[in-house]
Design a protein around this motif. Structure first.
Motif: not given
Ligand SMILES: [Zn+2]
Length: 171
Positions: A45, A51, A54-55, A132, A134
């Motif tokens: 990532w 990561h 979460i997205d 999105h 994050h």
């Molecule tokens: Zn993210």
């Protein structure tokens, strides 16, 4: 004197755990179908390696709402996150909302669970990607038993899995 200060500190820390924590998915009308179940600790990532959040995918401009009762600590622009909101929730957990199209906290410091704080976008290093949110949760109190053998697994003592947080009220 020191005893008193320690006692007071202990009470304050315990109070943080006593605040009710009704939880909502921080994107309006979102469900578990709006994120990839492997999104947390996904790798490789970019410069972060893994990561650590979460997205949650949604249409540009969808309402971003506070995941629990929270005290807003920061709102503004960061290079990677774009428009971001950082807030402190119950149990000494920091909640980080990034890539917002707009920040809509209306200057409030305290927001109740489910209050609008912004809208979904693609700012910061999400530019050119589908809009999105994050969303990351960082515990200020370490959960050493969550450490595992994954890359940067020791950081799991602090970075909580938002999917567990949102789907299991005991986590
Ligand atoms: Zn993210």
């Amino acid at each position: 004197m020191i005893k008193r200060i320690l006692l007071l500190l202990g009470v304050v820390i315990l109070l943080g755990f006593a605040i009710p924590e009704p939880r909502v998915i921080p994107v309006e009308h979102a469900t578990s179908a709006d994120w990839n179940s492997n999104t947390f600790w996904y790798e490789p990532w970019g410069t972060s390696g893994v990561h650590k959040g979460i997205d949650i995918f949604a249409k540009q401009g969808t309402t971003v709402q506070s995941a629990s009762h929270q005290l807003i600590l920061y709102q503004g622009q960061w290079s990677k996150g774009g428009n971001v909101v950082l807030a402190l929730g119950p149990k000494w957990r920091l909640h980080y909302y990034a890539h917002l199209a707009s920040i809509d906290t209306d200057g409030r410091y305290f927001v109740a669970s489910g209050s609008k704080i912004g809208t979904v976008g693609a700012t910061g290093n999400a530019q050119g990607k589908p809009p999105h949110l994050h969303y990351s949760i960082v515990s200020l109190v370490p959960y050493f038993w969550l450490i595992d053998a994954t890359s940067q697994g020791y950081k799991k003592a602090f970075y909580l899995n938002p999917i567990s947080y949102l789907t299991d009220n005991n986590s």
